[in-house]
Design a protein around this motif. Sequence first.
Motif, PDB file in Angstrom:
ATOM      1  N   GLU A   3     -14.246 -17.335  31.347  1.00 52.61           N
ATOM      2  CA  GLU A   3     -13.215 -16.460  31.931  1.00 52.61           C
ATOM      3  C   GLU A   3     -12.207 -17.284  32.738  1.00 52.61           C
ATOM      4  N   ILE A   4     -12.737 -18.216  33.543  1.00 51.59           N
ATOM      5  CA  ILE A   4     -11.864 -19.080  34.344  1.00 51.59           C
ATOM      6  C   ILE A   4     -10.942 -19.886  33.434  1.00 51.59           C
ATOM      7  N   LYS A   5     -11.520 -20.415  32.350  1.00 50.91           N
ATOM      8  CA  LYS A   5     -10.748 -21.206  31.383  1.00 50.91           C
ATOM      9  C   LYS A   5      -9.597 -20.387  30.798  1.00 50.91           C
ATOM     10  N   GLN A   6      -9.890 -19.146  30.384  1.00 47.40           N
ATOM     11  CA  GLN A   6      -8.869 -18.268  29.783  1.00 47.40           C
ATOM     12  C   GLN A   6      -7.771 -17.939  30.792  1.00 47.40           C
ATOM     13  N   LEU A   7      -8.180 -17.688  32.039  1.00 45.61           N
ATOM     14  CA  LEU A   7      -7.210 -17.379  33.098  1.00 45.61           C
ATOM     15  C   LEU A   7      -6.292 -18.568  33.343  1.00 45.61           C
ATOM     16  N   GLU A   8      -6.861 -19.769  33.385  1.00 44.88           N
ATOM     17  CA  GLU A   8      -6.075 -20.980  33.612  1.00 44.88           C
ATOM     18  C   GLU A   8      -5.076 -21.202  32.464  1.00 44.88           C
ATOM     19  N   LYS A   9      -5.558 -20.940  31.214  1.00 47.27           N
ATOM     20  CA  LYS A   9      -4.725 -21.077  30.026  1.00 47.27           C
ATOM     21  C   LYS A   9      -3.505 -20.141  30.119  1.00 47.27           C
ATOM     22  N   LEU A  10      -3.772 -18.879  30.484  1.00 51.88           N
ATOM     23  CA  LEU A  10      -2.726 -17.866  30.620  1.00 51.88           C
ATOM     24  C   LEU A  10      -1.716 -18.262  31.706  1.00 51.88           C
ATOM     25  N   GLU A  11      -2.217 -18.741  32.805  1.00 51.53           N
ATOM     26  CA  GLU A  11      -1.401 -19.152  33.941  1.00 51.53           C
ATOM     27  C   GLU A  11      -0.459 -20.290  33.503  1.00 51.53           C
ATOM     28  N   LYS A  12      -1.005 -21.249  32.789  1.00 49.79           N
ATOM     29  CA  LYS A  12      -0.260 -22.402  32.281  1.00 49.79           C
ATOM     30  C   LYS A  12       0.881 -21.942  31.363  1.00 49.79           C
ATOM     31  N   LEU A  13       0.530 -21.056  30.395  1.00 44.39           N
ATOM     32  CA  LEU A  13       1.497 -20.525  29.431  1.00 44.39           C
ATOM     33  C   LEU A  13       2.665 -19.841  30.147  1.00 44.39           C
ATOM     34  N   ARG A  14       2.329 -19.030  31.150  1.00 46.83           N
ATOM     35  CA  ARG A  14       3.346 -18.286  31.909  1.00 46.83           C
ATOM     36  C   ARG A  14       4.317 -19.224  32.594  1.00 46.83           C
ATOM     37  N   GLN A  15       3.781 -20.381  33.081  1.00 50.40           N
ATOM     38  CA  GLN A  15       4.641 -21.345  33.764  1.00 50.40           C
ATOM     39  C   GLN A  15       5.468 -22.152  32.757  1.00 50.40           C
ATOM     40  N   LYS A  16       4.840 -22.559  31.643  1.00 51.87           N
ATOM     41  CA  LYS A  16       5.496 -23.422  30.647  1.00 51.87           C
ATOM     42  C   LYS A  16       6.516 -22.653  29.801  1.00 51.87           C
ATOM     43  N   SER A  17       6.058 -21.535  29.187  1.00 55.71           N
ATOM     44  CA  SER A  17       6.968 -20.755  28.314  1.00 55.71           C
ATOM     45  C   SER A  17       6.902 -19.277  28.685  1.00 55.71           C
ATOM     46  N   PRO A  18       7.534 -18.904  29.825  1.00 55.57           N
ATOM     47  CA  PRO A  18       7.444 -17.520  30.303  1.00 55.57           C
ATOM     48  C   PRO A  18       8.062 -16.508  29.321  1.00 55.57           C
ATOM     49  N   SER A  19       8.915 -16.997  28.378  1.00 52.93           N
ATOM     50  CA  SER A  19       9.575 -16.069  27.464  1.00 52.93           C
ATOM     51  C   SER A  19       8.792 -15.891  26.150  1.00 52.93           C
ATOM     52  N   ASP A  20       7.773 -16.722  25.893  1.00 52.95           N
ATOM     53  CA  ASP A  20       7.011 -16.623  24.648  1.00 52.95           C
ATOM     54  C   ASP A  20       6.045 -15.451  24.732  1.00 52.95           C
ATOM     55  N   ARG A  21       6.550 -14.225  24.571  1.00 54.51           N
ATOM     56  CA  ARG A  21       5.766 -13.007  24.774  1.00 54.51           C
ATOM     57  C   ARG A  21       4.562 -12.952  23.851  1.00 54.51           C
ATOM     58  N   GLN A  22       4.722 -13.478  22.605  1.00 54.03           N
ATOM     59  CA  GLN A  22       3.630 -13.347  21.632  1.00 54.03           C
ATOM     60  C   GLN A  22       2.401 -14.177  22.056  1.00 54.03           C
ATOM     61  N   THR A  23       2.664 -15.462  22.402  1.00 48.32           N
ATOM     62  CA  THR A  23       1.552 -16.337  22.805  1.00 48.32           C
ATOM     63  C   THR A  23       0.913 -15.830  24.100  1.00 48.32           C
ATOM     64  N   ILE A  24       1.796 -15.380  25.042  1.00 57.50           N
ATOM     65  CA  ILE A  24       1.275 -14.848  26.303  1.00 57.50           C
ATOM     66  C   ILE A  24       0.429 -13.605  26.037  1.00 57.50           C
ATOM     67  N   GLY A  25       0.894 -12.777  25.117  1.00 54.11           N
ATOM     68  CA  GLY A  25       0.140 -11.565  24.739  1.00 54.11           C
ATOM     69  C   GLY A  25      -1.243 -11.907  24.197  1.00 54.11           C
ATOM     70  N   GLN A  26      -1.301 -12.958  23.313  1.00 51.20           N
ATOM     71  CA  GLN A  26      -2.600 -13.394  22.767  1.00 51.20           C
ATOM     72  C   GLN A  26      -3.528 -13.889  23.893  1.00 51.20           C
ATOM     73  N   ALA A  27      -2.914 -14.693  24.792  1.00 50.81           N
ATOM     74  CA  ALA A  27      -3.709 -15.244  25.909  1.00 50.81           C
ATOM     75  C   ALA A  27      -4.237 -14.120  26.793  1.00 50.81           C
ATOM     76  N   GLU A  28      -3.391 -13.095  26.999  1.00 55.55           N
ATOM     77  CA  GLU A  28      -3.813 -11.948  27.815  1.00 55.55           C
ATOM     78  C   GLU A  28      -4.994 -11.229  27.166  1.00 55.55           C
ATOM     79  N   THR A  29      -4.967 -11.115  25.837  1.00 55.70           N
ATOM     80  CA  THR A  29      -6.080 -10.490  25.117  1.00 55.70           C
ATOM     81  C   THR A  29      -7.363 -11.306  25.307  1.00 55.70           C
ATOM     82  N   SER A  30      -7.186 -12.657  25.209  1.00 55.90           N
ATOM     83  CA  SER A  30      -8.356 -13.527  25.415  1.00 55.90           C
ATOM     84  C   SER A  30      -8.935 -13.357  26.816  1.00 55.90           C
ATOM     85  N   VAL A  31      -8.015 -13.302  27.817  1.00 54.73           N
ATOM     86  CA  VAL A  31      -8.463 -13.115  29.202  1.00 54.73           C
ATOM     87  C   VAL A  31      -9.193 -11.781  29.315  1.00 54.73           C
TER      88      VAL A  31
END
Lengths: 288, 288
Positions: free
Chosen positions: B121-149
């Motif tokens: 869970e911690i790993k998935q949260l960190e991944k999502l956090e990273k994505l949001r900082q790196k590519s905040p506009s990539d809604r699709q990847t962020i959406g996938q990461a959110e599902t994983s979280v």
Amino acid sequence: MNIILSRDSQVRVMEDTVTNAEKSFGQFCSLLAAYTRKTARLRDKADQLVKQLIDFANTENPEMRATLRNFAEDLAKVQDYRQAEVERLETKVVNPLKLYGVQIKQTRAEIKKFKSVRNNEIKQLEKLEKLRQKSPSDRQTIGQAETSVQRASVDASRTSHQLEETVDTFQKQKLKDIQKIFSDFVTIEMVFHAKAVEVYSSAFQTLESYDLEKDLEDFRAKMHGVYGRYDARPPLMDTTLSPALPWSLAQSAQSTIRSQRKEAVSEDDSAEEDPVEDLRGQAQRLHQ
Amino acid sequence: MNIILSRDSQVRVMEDTVTNAEKSFGQFCSLLAAYTRKTARLRDKADQLVKQLIDFANTENPEMRATLRNFAEDLAKVQDYRQAEVERLETKVVNPLKLYGVQIKQTRAEIKKFKSVRNNEIKQLEKLEKLRQKSPSDRQTIGQAETSVQRASVDASRTSHQLEETVDTFQKQKLKDIQKIFSDFVTIEMVFHAKAVEVYSSAFQTLESYDLEKDLEDFRAKMHGVYGRYDARPPLMDTTLSPALPWSLAQSAQSTIRSQRKEAVSEDDSAEEDPVEDLRGQAQRLHQ
């Protein structure tokens, strides 16, 4: 030589009586000293158990803490009685057996004295016998030898009676001491066991009245105090979550889990078949 | 990072509960095993005492022989009860404590499983956090990461509840076991002590009813059987003695000595001050 043989057998019976007593009392002494030591070791182990119970009690919730502390106190009380048992065994059983050596020494000295007086009598008799064979007509020397024999015989007779009395007194004292020492042993043990029954009955009540449910509530409260921060989290129904937002729907799920647990508790609490129950009933009957 | 900290503290409380139980039960187990062993040693010593009592009884006159044999029998009976105590302590106290290791292993496995799910869970949260900082506009990847979280969080939530239940069950079982094991300990001890009081009461009666006088008569008869041949001897009033002649006047002197002894016996029999008397009265009161 019939007289000498019967004297020998008299001395032998006396010596046997004393030797047998010396051997037996020596063995009783070391066995009972060992028994006392083993009792002291048992007390030491139980003392350690008391200490461990108190240490453990301090890590538990109030209900179990109080129960274990009371139990430890009772267990310590039994050890106090065991300590009294050990001290009494030493004073009333082991020490009197140790002191027996002195009495035996005195009786041995009496026997030795008798042996030397008896030997003198034999010597005088042999001297008279010799004179009668060598110079049967020397009435004066024979008369002197007869006087010596008479004196030696009076001595031997008196000493023999003294010895008889000494051995009689010794035997009487021995029998009285056996009765007294083992009666004391039994009394000391009886007092200890009676006290132990009394204290363990109270300990049994303490353990029986322990309230498991109250303790579990305390534990759960403690656990939920910790879970609270983490578990207050919804099953994530919407995908637009922010990790900074509190997960606020978990409360209902938690209360479901808690009521399930309560059901489980009452199921587990139903009495199972217990073979120790028989013993308990037995002990309670005995103690009434 | 508050969530991770509270997760850590949750796990720490659970681990502490299990570790403390493991340590304490281990110590209780070895202490109670030692207590049982010391009890067995005490039984062994008492068994030796029984054997020695029987050996000694066989060298005594009938009255003392019967008394000591009955006493030895009672002492042996107490050891039989002690043996039952030892066996019950092993079965009902030491073995259940030993078996505790299995239960603790299972709970440890649950905690380990929870830790791994939590780490995911911690790993998935960190991944999502990273994505949001790196590519905040990539809604699709962020959406996938959110599902994983979300999936990881559902997992962690379920496992956390399972763990909570496991630790709750563990704690409940632990508290029940402590109560049961120590109640069994107390019951076993109580039964043994009650039996011991019963048997020692009978042993006390045996020793109290011992007839010293009867035994002394036997001893004196035996002694006089031996003295008879030797002591039947006069105080040598005439000088024309022949050593072959029996010394036939001693009988009266002997009977004087005997009656003197009888007086001594009744004097000695008078009750002396005895501090153990108190204990005896106490024990008898307790046993009534």
